[in-house]
Write an enzyme that holds these catalytic residues in place. Structure first.
Site, short mmCIF file in Angstrom:
data_model
loop_
_atom_site.label_atom_id
_atom_site.label_comp_id
_atom_site.label_asym_id
_atom_site.label_seq_id
_atom_site.Cartn_x
_atom_site.Cartn_y
_atom_site.Cartn_z
N ASP A 270 0.63 -1.14 -0.10
CA ASP A 270 0.14 0.06 0.16
C ASP A 270 0.80 1.35 0.45
O ASP A 270 1.65 1.42 0.55
CB ASP A 270 -1.00 -0.26 1.36
CG ASP A 270 -1.98 0.83 1.00
OD1 ASP A 270 -2.06 2.11 0.06
OD2 ASP A 270 -2.51 0.49 1.76
N ASP B 137 -2.28 2.40 -6.47
CA ASP B 137 -1.74 2.56 -5.38
C ASP B 137 -1.58 1.96 -4.67
O ASP B 137 -0.52 1.89 -3.41
CB ASP B 137 -1.83 4.11 -4.44
CG ASP B 137 -3.28 4.19 -3.72
OD1 ASP B 137 -3.50 3.03 -4.14
OD2 ASP B 137 -2.94 4.83 -2.72
N GLU B 138 -2.09 0.56 -4.70
CA GLU B 138 -1.86 -1.16 -4.06
C GLU B 138 -2.12 -1.98 -4.72
O GLU B 138 -3.02 -1.99 -5.50
CB GLU B 138 -2.85 -0.64 -2.75
CG GLU B 138 -4.27 -1.00 -3.09
CD GLU B 138 -5.18 -0.73 -1.59
OE1 GLU B 138 -5.37 -1.31 -1.67
OE2 GLU B 138 -6.59 0.10 -2.02
#
Lengths: 378, 414
Positions: free
Chosen positions: B16, B112-113
């Protein structure tokens, strides 16, 4: 008005005129069936203002008494109720009588209906067509011509003119053309005319479908009268009027290819079955596309691929393949419609390229032609 | 290194990125480092909200989804920036590229993860070593901080990555669940939102531990099948696999926008539709799909929302087609009331390569002219493979990302 009539003849006529009656109409009285009893017999009329159908039941036919008129007169009865009532009456004989205030009594055996009628004077008059320009077509030929073309009309209202079939009469020949712009059906035949007039009109596909349902298959002639905005089909005891579509039908004569690069002759039934199989994996109504490829030794491969379901490959042995090799994709539905409309055991298919229209006709028969536009892949 | 891996079961990382957009901006311009920074939507308009902010800004109480004016009040020195989605996309791609060096089983969840299944990566080191190298490489090569959770399944990995921020690595074993997760309030659990937490409260479930021991029948009545699912999660059970292709499962592509102010100006609304059509078209091209159903969403001033759709004859993906279909639908269904939000959605998607267009008798000549070209391309593809050649317009797309981004979409992964 009062008369006694054979129930089955009444049922038949009611069913015929019902084809024109619409429950959705802007003119309320058109939800009814008009009945007129004269000393000659009973006339029934149904209409949705686009199509009007008149069916006549004579007093007697071939020595049999069908109707016994007690008192001439007229009435309009709600089609929805009247048609159901006559179908379910218990005896073979029906008595219909209009009492005071348009109150109509329908009796058969021990059963008695009282139905509120409407004044027949209020019912719109059917168009009066001058019957000078008549041409004649045998009923079975007329039905065939309708069947072989009407399926190709457009169902979309984006180009209303394409929802009709283009009828042209010229030099004793009737040509019927229908297209939804993705396929085109063409059929022509000699007709009997009394004059050299020519016509070019567009008859709504719906009208022709209904006409076809009402006409029985036999060789008696149907008389056809065409005017500026109406067409009338006259068969025995039956008048069928239809409004014509307004506007110019596109010129299709240029659209049918005259040359070809690949010619293939196939057995119609085998080919139809292969297409039918290849379309089995198509999703409902979508991507119903098959691929058609020529292989060595006169073999035609028909295949279809729907990624999430699966694929199918089928081969048909042709009688001959002439010209260039070809890979082309098209709608299986259009192909099946077209093949079903063709007559004859063998079909000749002429292609001019994978992105150009191709056409089919029975071998050695110029009177019918089915044209299909292929699909292109992205 | 096998001894560090379970004999049965899997090892999953949840990576993350920490305040991703802000971190990317700081990596891009190092003078921003250590300052309170926020990325926000249209700064001057009412939809201007904080999309993300740096940890320095968070110290002042600035939070994601907070309106700009409120954030400014909390932190007057806050530096506001408009999002540069091209940068984020490039960083995101580079990040997933690094993750893929540790396993083929990488499932991007958002920009973003993502999850990485490293069960079969024991030759690269122990799970902790792998997590540490990933974290180190992301900071050294991309200058981007992240938190990583290590666990036997996706849910626990996700919960673990959330525990230490920024730059944390947390191992969460199933046996840790009673100690670590059970004391938490239910809404802190991934997959339990505010509404669900309220409902759980109504039957006396406050903590994850309560949920783990809750009555299944009662849960099912309250929350349906999801009730059973969250109870399993509360017990540390999650059988979902890491699926690298999950991101390509989509059923529709749509964009909508809240207007700067409610409007009845038809020209203005057309311009909005035109812009939305462009965005949807770019996204469709990027995903290499075509659609056969077009839909529009209209939200009126009173927040009443209608959606209308129409099936069209031929598959479409071009902006002009989308705009004209959407416009037609809009004119048919707009009653003239002031509009707050407009949206366009394409559904019934098909892969570009499986889609077909039915040619038209009156216009096929246009297509037929391209036939020699199309045939040449087809022959090339047949001979050398599908990727040997494609239309320049498709190449263009990879450069042209104009305005197709929302923080919630996953297109960048395509």
């Amino acid at each position: 008005m009062r008369f006694i009539i054979q129930r089955d003849r009444l049922v038949q006529s009611v069913q015929d005129v019902m084809k024109a009656v619409s429950t959705r109409t802007t003119i309320p009285i058109l939800t009814g069936i008009k009945m007129v009893a004269t000393n000659e017999g009973v006339t029934l009329t149904g209409s949705d203002s686009d199509i009007s159908i008149e069916s006549f039941i004579p007093n007697e036919e071939a020595g049999d008494e069908i109707v016994e008129i007690k008192q001439p007169g007229s009435i309009v009865l709600q089609a929805k109720f009247f048609s159901e009532i006559v179908k379910k009456l218990p005896k073979d004989i029906v008595e219909i009588e209009v009492e005071n205030h348009l109150q109509t009594v329908i009796r058969s055996g021990k059963s008695e209906f009282h139905l509120n009628g409407l004044d027949a004077e209020e019912y719109p008059l059917l168009p009066q067509l001058s019957e000078e320009n008549i041409f004649r077509v045998p009923t079975d030929l007329l039905k065939a011509m309708v069947r072989q073309t009407v399926f190709a009309v457009s169902t979309s209202e984006t180009r209303p003119i394409l929802t009709g079939v283009n009828w042209k009469v010229e030099q004793g020949e009737l040509t019927c053309i229908a297209t939804d712009s993705h396929r085109l059906a063409f059929r022509k035949a000699k007709v009997e005319t009394e004059n050299t007039d020519h016509y070019n009109v567009v008859i709504p596909g719906k009208s022709l479908n209904e006409l076809s349902k009402i006409l029985d298959d036999h060789e008696e002639f149907v008389e056809i009268v065409i005017t500026a905005n109406q067409v009338l089909f006259k068969a025995k005891h039956l008048l069928f009027y239809s409004r014509l579509l307004e506007g110019n039908y596109p010129d299709t004569s240029r659209l049918i290819p005259t040359d070809s690069k690949t010619n293939i002759i196939l057995n119609t039934k085998e080919f139809l079955q292969a297409i039918d199989r290849a379309s089995l994996l198509a999703r409902d109504g979508r991507n119903n596309v098959v691929k058609f490829s020529t292989l060595e030794n006169g073999i035609v491969e028909i295949s279809s691929n729907t990624p999430e379901i699966g694929k199918v490959v089928d081969e048909v042995q042709s009688q001959s393949i002439e010209g260039e090799d070809l890979k082309i994709s098209f709608s299986a539905k259009y192909m099946m419609d077209a093949l079903k409309a063709l007559e004859g055991t063998d079909v000749q298919i002429s292609f001019t390229g994978a992105m150009r229209p191709f056409y089919m006709k029975p071998l050695h028969d110029e009177s019918i032609l089915q044209l299909i536009l292929p699909v292109r892949t992205y | 290194m096998r001894e560090f891996y379970p004999k049965k079961g899997r090892v999953i990382l949840h990576v993350d990125m920490n305040s991703f957009y802000a971190s990317v901006e700081m990596a891009y311009d190092s003078t921003l480092k250590g300052k309170p920074l926020a990325i926000a939507g249209n700064v001057e308009e009412r939809r201007g909200i904080i999309i993300t902010c740096s940890y320095e800004a968070r110290k002042y109480g600035v939070k994601t989804t907070m309106p700009i004016w409120e954030a400014k009040k909390l932190c007057p020195k806050l530096i506001l920036m408009k999002p540069n989605f091209d940068r984020y996309r490039a960083s995101s791609l580079a990040m997933f590229e690094i993750l893929r060096q540790y396993s083929d089983l990488v499932e991007p969840v958002s920009i973003d993860e993502g999850y990485v299944d490293i069960t079969d990566s024991y030759h690269l080191g122990s799970p902790l070593e792998i997590a540490e190298t990933i974290q180190k490489r992301l900071i050294e090569q991309l200058d981007l901080p992240c938190s990583i959770g290590i666990a036997p399944n996706k849910f626990l990995a996700k919960m673990a990555s959330d525990m230490k921020k920024p730059m944390g690595i947390t191992i969460l074993r199933k046996r840790d669940v009673p100690n670590v997760l059970w004391p938490l309030a239910t809404h802190e659990m991934h997959g339990v939102g505010k509404k669900t937490a309220e409902k759980l409260q109504s039957i006396g479930i406050e903590t994850v531990g309560d949920l783990a021991k809750a009555n299944e029948v009662q849960l099912k009545v309250l929350l349906g099948i999801n009730g059973i699912r969250i109870k399993e999660r509360a017990n540390g059970v999650d059988t979902r696999l890491v699926d690298p292709d999950s991101v390509s499962d989509f059923k529709s592509i749509g964009n909508s926008t809240t207007l700067p102010k409610d409007t009845t100006n038809q020209q203005e609304l057309f311009r909005v539709l035109d812009h939305l059509a462009e965005t949807v078209s770019v996204r469709m091209k990027r995903k290499k799909v075509v659609a056969t159903t077009i839909g529009i969403t209209i939200r009126f001033k009173d927040r009443k929302t209608i959606t209308r759709s129409k099936k069209v004859e031929n598959p479409f993906f071009l902006k002009e087609e989308i705009f004209s279909y959407a416009k037609r639908l809009f004119l048919k269904h707009w009653n003239g009331d002031p509009i707050r939000l407009l949206g366009i959605t394409s559904t019934d998607l098909t892969d570009h390569e499986h889609a077909v267009k039915q040619l038209d008798l009156f216009s096929y000549e246009k297509e037929a002219k391209k036939e020699p070209l199309i045939q040449t391309v087809a022959r090339l593809k047949e001979k050398f493979g599908k990727n040997i050649i494609e239309q320049a317009s498709e190449k263009e797309i990879q450069k042209n990302q104009a305005g197709t981004f929302t923080s919630f979409n996953r297109d960048f992964l395509q």
